[in-house]
Design a protein around this motif. Structure first.
Motif, PDB file in Angstrom:
ATOM      1  N   ASP A   1      -6.214   4.243  -3.842  1.00 43.22           N
ATOM      2  CA  ASP A   1      -5.689   5.254  -2.928  1.00 43.22           C
ATOM      3  C   ASP A   1      -5.445   4.630  -1.555  1.00 43.22           C
ATOM      4  O   ASP A   1      -6.354   4.090  -0.931  1.00 43.22           O
ATOM      5  N   LYS A   2      -4.222   4.709  -1.090  1.00 40.31           N
ATOM      6  CA  LYS A   2      -3.840   4.064   0.168  1.00 40.31           C
ATOM      7  C   LYS A   2      -3.598   5.054   1.308  1.00 40.31           C
ATOM      8  O   LYS A   2      -3.083   4.668   2.360  1.00 40.31           O
TER       9      LYS A   2
ATOM     10  N   ALA B   1       8.575   9.673   4.809  1.00 42.96           N
ATOM     11  CA  ALA B   1       9.068   9.277   3.483  1.00 42.96           C
ATOM     12  C   ALA B   1       8.319   8.049   2.963  1.00 42.96           C
ATOM     13  O   ALA B   1       7.950   7.992   1.780  1.00 42.96           O
ATOM     14  N   LEU B   2       8.077   7.070   3.827  1.00 48.18           N
ATOM     15  CA  LEU B   2       7.355   5.876   3.386  1.00 48.18           C
ATOM     16  C   LEU B   2       5.911   6.199   3.010  1.00 48.18           C
ATOM     17  O   LEU B   2       5.396   5.688   2.023  1.00 48.18           O
TER      18      LEU B   2
ATOM     19  N   HIS C   1       4.558   5.602  -0.786  1.00 51.16           N
ATOM     20  CA  HIS C   1       3.468   4.671  -1.062  1.00 51.16           C
ATOM     21  C   HIS C   1       2.184   5.351  -1.524  1.00 51.16           C
ATOM     22  O   HIS C   1       1.391   4.739  -2.230  1.00 51.16           O
ATOM     23  N   THR C   2       1.969   6.572  -1.136  1.00 53.12           N
ATOM     24  CA  THR C   2       0.725   7.235  -1.547  1.00 53.12           C
ATOM     25  C   THR C   2       0.900   8.050  -2.822  1.00 53.12           C
ATOM     26  O   THR C   2      -0.077   8.484  -3.412  1.00 53.12           O
ATOM     27  N   ASN C   3       2.128   8.256  -3.256  1.00 47.59           N
ATOM     28  CA  ASN C   3       2.364   8.965  -4.508  1.00 47.59           C
ATOM     29  C   ASN C   3       2.775   8.038  -5.642  1.00 47.59           C
ATOM     30  O   ASN C   3       2.933   8.478  -6.772  1.00 47.59           O
ATOM     31  N   SER C   4       2.965   6.778  -5.344  1.00 44.70           N
ATOM     32  CA  SER C   4       3.318   5.796  -6.358  1.00 44.70           C
ATOM     33  C   SER C   4       2.170   5.673  -7.357  1.00 44.70           C
ATOM     34  O   SER C   4       0.995   5.730  -6.977  1.00 44.70           O
TER      35      SER C   4
END
Length: 143
Positions: free
Chosen positions: A67-68, A81-82, A86-89
């Motif tokens: 988890d980031k 958006a970023l 990155h957190t939903n990847s």
């Protein structure tokens, strides 16, 4: 390329891989397993080279979380958006969400589907590799 196993392990840096490493990475992997199986990289990340260590980390998402959100909030800003990307990847999610999403996409990753994609991916990856070898930093997929 240095052939001394201890030196291979000590000098290993993912951001500065030699042509010799790309030609034959296995002596370096062996040296890492034997001399530095939990290698601290210059950027602070850790490179694991033993299977059992990788499995132990993979199975312990409490200690070794993917988890980031906390790390990426100051970098990208919550809600951008970023940040959302990155957190939903999939790679940045822990179980049970990771497991649920992985099950949903598993059908698209069968050998039959991957074989059908292979010609396009092979051409694209060859083009990317060629550009990287020429020293370009960014590679964009052409449509």
């Amino acid at each position: 390329m240095n052939t001394d196993p201890m030196a291979l392990a000590r000098e290993f840096d993912l951001r500065r891989l030699s042509d010799a490493f790309y030609d034959n990475p296995y002596p370096t992997y062996r040296a890492l397993r034997d001399w530095d199986p939990v290698r601290r990289m210059p950027d602070g990340s850790v490179f694991l080279s033993r299977y059992d260590d990788v499995i132990a980390v993979y199975k312990n998402s409490t200690t070794f979380s993917s988890d980031k959100r906390e790390e990426f909030a100051p970098k990208y800003g919550v809600g951008t958006a970023l940040f959302e990307h990155h957190t939903n990847s999939l790679v940045f999610n822990d179980p049970p969400r990771h497991t649920r999403v992985r099950r949903l996409i598993a059908g698209a990753l069968t050998p039959r589907h991957v074989t059908r994609w292979s010609p396009g991916w092979n051409a694209w990856s060859t083009a990317c590799w060629t550009r990287c070898r020429r020293g370009r930093k960014r590679v964009r997929r052409s449509t």
